[in-house]
Scaffold this motif. Sequence first.
Motif, short mmCIF file in Angstrom:
data_model
loop_
_atom_site.label_atom_id
_atom_site.label_comp_id
_atom_site.label_asym_id
_atom_site.label_seq_id
_atom_site.Cartn_x
_atom_site.Cartn_y
_atom_site.Cartn_z
N ALA A 239 0.64 -1.37 -0.12
CA ALA A 239 -0.19 0.00 -0.04
C ALA A 239 0.91 1.30 -0.01
CB ALA A 239 -0.85 0.05 1.15
N GLY A 240 1.95 1.27 0.78
CA GLY A 240 2.65 2.45 1.00
C GLY A 240 3.38 2.66 -0.38
N LEU A 241 3.77 1.55 -1.24
CA LEU A 241 4.28 1.91 -2.66
C LEU A 241 3.70 2.32 -3.57
CD1 LEU A 241 6.82 -1.40 -2.60
CD2 LEU A 241 7.59 0.78 -2.75
N ALA A 242 2.14 1.93 -3.27
CA ALA A 242 1.08 2.19 -4.31
C ALA A 242 0.96 3.75 -4.17
CB ALA A 242 -0.01 1.36 -4.23
N ALA A 243 1.00 4.20 -2.91
CA ALA A 243 0.82 5.71 -2.81
C ALA A 243 2.01 6.24 -3.25
CB ALA A 243 0.74 6.01 -1.29
N LEU A 244 3.33 5.84 -3.15
CA LEU A 244 4.37 6.39 -3.77
C LEU A 244 4.30 6.70 -5.31
CD1 LEU A 244 7.31 7.56 -3.26
CD2 LEU A 244 8.16 5.01 -3.67
N PHE A 245 3.76 5.59 -5.97
CA PHE A 245 3.66 5.34 -7.45
C PHE A 245 2.84 6.60 -7.69
CE2 PHE A 245 4.21 0.71 -7.13
CZ PHE A 245 5.43 0.85 -6.85
N VAL A 246 1.67 7.00 -7.02
CA VAL A 246 0.84 8.21 -7.28
C VAL A 246 1.88 9.28 -7.35
CG1 VAL A 246 -1.18 9.49 -6.77
CG2 VAL A 246 -1.24 7.07 -7.00
N LEU A 247 2.47 9.54 -6.12
CA LEU A 247 3.23 10.81 -6.00
C LEU A 247 4.27 10.95 -7.04
CD1 LEU A 247 4.13 13.19 -4.15
CD2 LEU A 247 5.74 11.64 -3.00
N LEU A 248 4.90 9.88 -7.48
CA LEU A 248 6.17 10.08 -8.38
C LEU A 248 5.68 10.58 -9.94
CD1 LEU A 248 8.56 7.20 -7.41
CD2 LEU A 248 8.92 9.55 -7.01
N ALA B 114 2.62 11.79 -10.42
CA ALA B 114 2.14 13.04 -10.67
C ALA B 114 3.27 14.21 -10.59
CB ALA B 114 1.41 13.25 -9.28
N ILE B 115 4.29 13.95 -9.86
CA ILE B 115 5.59 14.89 -10.17
C ILE B 115 5.83 14.83 -11.59
CG2 ILE B 115 7.72 15.46 -9.44
CD1 ILE B 115 7.14 14.31 -6.68
N GLY B 116 6.24 13.65 -12.15
CA GLY B 116 6.76 13.67 -13.67
C GLY B 116 5.61 13.98 -14.67
N TRP B 117 4.17 14.18 -14.20
CA TRP B 117 3.61 14.71 -15.49
C TRP B 117 3.58 16.21 -15.49
CZ3 TRP B 117 -0.87 17.57 -15.86
CH2 TRP B 117 -1.89 17.51 -17.03
N PHE B 118 3.85 16.78 -13.92
CA PHE B 118 3.80 18.17 -13.84
C PHE B 118 5.40 18.49 -14.78
CE2 PHE B 118 0.50 17.87 -11.09
CZ PHE B 118 -0.40 18.91 -11.45
N LYS B 119 6.34 17.63 -14.62
CA LYS B 119 7.73 18.01 -15.21
C LYS B 119 7.88 17.53 -16.58
CE LYS B 119 10.21 17.95 -10.85
NZ LYS B 119 11.03 18.97 -11.21
N ARG B 120 6.74 16.69 -17.34
CA ARG B 120 6.94 16.14 -18.43
C ARG B 120 7.30 17.14 -19.62
NH1 ARG B 120 1.91 17.75 -18.13
NH2 ARG B 120 0.62 18.18 -19.86
N LYS B 121 7.25 18.60 -19.60
CA LYS B 121 8.00 19.29 -20.74
C LYS B 121 9.25 19.94 -20.21
CE LYS B 121 3.26 20.37 -22.41
NZ LYS B 121 2.17 21.38 -22.68
N LYS B 122 9.65 19.60 -19.05
CA LYS B 122 11.00 20.01 -18.96
C LYS B 122 11.80 19.05 -18.02
CE LYS B 122 8.61 21.98 -14.76
NZ LYS B 122 8.60 23.36 -14.00
N LEU B 123 11.78 17.54 -18.90
CA LEU B 123 12.55 16.53 -18.00
C LEU B 123 13.86 16.80 -18.21
CD1 LEU B 123 10.32 13.80 -19.77
CD2 LEU B 123 10.51 14.36 -17.36
N GLU B 124 14.61 17.38 -19.28
CA GLU B 124 15.94 17.39 -19.45
C GLU B 124 16.48 18.34 -18.32
OE1 GLU B 124 13.73 18.08 -22.16
OE2 GLU B 124 14.78 17.69 -23.93
N TYR C 36 15.12 14.34 -10.66
CA TYR C 36 13.94 13.42 -10.53
C TYR C 36 14.17 12.18 -11.59
CZ TYR C 36 9.30 11.93 -12.34
OH TYR C 36 8.04 11.14 -12.55
N LEU C 37 14.97 12.59 -12.73
CA LEU C 37 15.14 11.22 -13.56
C LEU C 37 15.93 10.22 -12.81
CD1 LEU C 37 16.12 13.31 -16.83
CD2 LEU C 37 13.77 12.20 -16.60
N LYS C 38 16.98 10.60 -12.01
CA LYS C 38 17.63 9.62 -11.42
C LYS C 38 16.72 8.79 -10.46
CE LYS C 38 22.08 11.90 -11.29
NZ LYS C 38 23.17 12.75 -10.76
N ILE C 39 15.89 9.54 -9.68
CA ILE C 39 14.87 8.80 -8.87
C ILE C 39 14.03 7.84 -9.76
CG2 ILE C 39 12.69 8.93 -7.53
CD1 ILE C 39 14.10 11.85 -6.55
#
Length: 438
Positions: free
Chosen positions: A326-335, A337-347, A352-355
């Motif tokens: 359950a804890g990992l499932a919550a972490l997947f939502v967090l990671l 969600a962060i990635g979706w907001f950063k999707r246009k500035k990944l470089e 975040y990319l290392k994580i």
Amino acid sequence: MDVVTLSRLQFAVATYFHFLFVPLTLGLSVLIAIMETIYVRTMDDDYRRMARFWGKIFLINFAVGVVTGITLEFQFGTNWARYSKYVGDIFGSLLAIEATTSFFLESTFIAVWAFGWNRLSPKAHAVTIWLVAGASSLSAVWILIANSWMQHPVGFIMARGRAELADFAAVITQKFAVLTILHTLTAAYILAGFLVMGISAYHILRKQDKELFVKAFRLAVTFSLIFSCFEIFEGHLHGALLHTTQPTKLAAMEAHWDTQTRAPLHLFAIPDPENERNKVEIGNVPLALSLLATHSVDGEVKGLKEFPKDERPPVFLTFFSFRLMAGLAALFVLLTAIGWFKRKKLESSPRYLKIMLYSIPLPYLACTMGWTLTEVGRQPWVVYGLMKTKDAVSPIATSQVFTSLIAFIVVYSLLGLTAFYFMTRYARRGPEPAAATN
């Protein structure tokens, strides 16, 4: 160790190893199908190269998954013959349907897809990978229906000392099976999404084929975010169903000892099965267990003391496997969600990319914990409320099981190391140049 313990250990080894490959087959086939569909619609060559790149990893993974799955079915005859005799009329029919329909469809079209890149039109080729993805998921559906019947047996009658099929529709449409299918397929999609994101992050960080891998990452992060959110919602429905179908598993996964209404939920606890209590309880949330399990703050939740000691699952392992999953499932939502907001500035987001690169193993761990909860939490029953595990084992010698267990560990270790070596090597190398894939 006795035959029962050794046979359970052998089945666990084979299942854990097999399920390292199954979810990636289920999830990656869908992602590759989406990539090929985008290519057909846009003629953007990056998506064709992307599909070919992930496709080779998919093929290695698929091959090992098939080999390891076959041995599992043999164990129903070698180690669990009494179980097979007792419920084979139901369990065996579901496995037979899976093998003669879904598996053959999947195996046929995977060959057409693998060798059809320069022989089929782009549209026809995309159709073949959708057929592979559909057949893979359908194969999982039959297997999960069979497992769900072991968790919550329905649609049978007892005749001639064994369980016989009486209502096929009830077996395949029961709520437990539907939720298990949704839960497992969703977990597979999350796992595949994290693998694509992790490997894409590796190449973006190394500035290799950056444009292609940024597109792959954006596709995978949206895909994973959708299914990570859905998994939380579906997981709640699945947990609540245990209140009526497997109350001992629910009590064990919450370390809940006393039957009570308005029951609290402990975010963390250290169960003490010997003294039927928790040594430590941290983060008590009043009313939460009653609300989540019964959808009413006044709902009654049965505690473990309600059941005989010899009919309770191992509390410690059930409780912590659920908490970790359950804890990992919550972490997947967090990671995601962060990635979706950063999707246009990944470089410009190397941390975040290392994580995400180092997060590749986490969905594998979550799946493993999920199956641990499912199978350990059902004990001491092999078919819940109907047949105990100790009554299901074959009349064979301990030495026979011990020898085959060691053989499984050695062969599977070599097989796994070889598969992951080639998958890692190919993932690091990256896709072939554009000219080479034409």
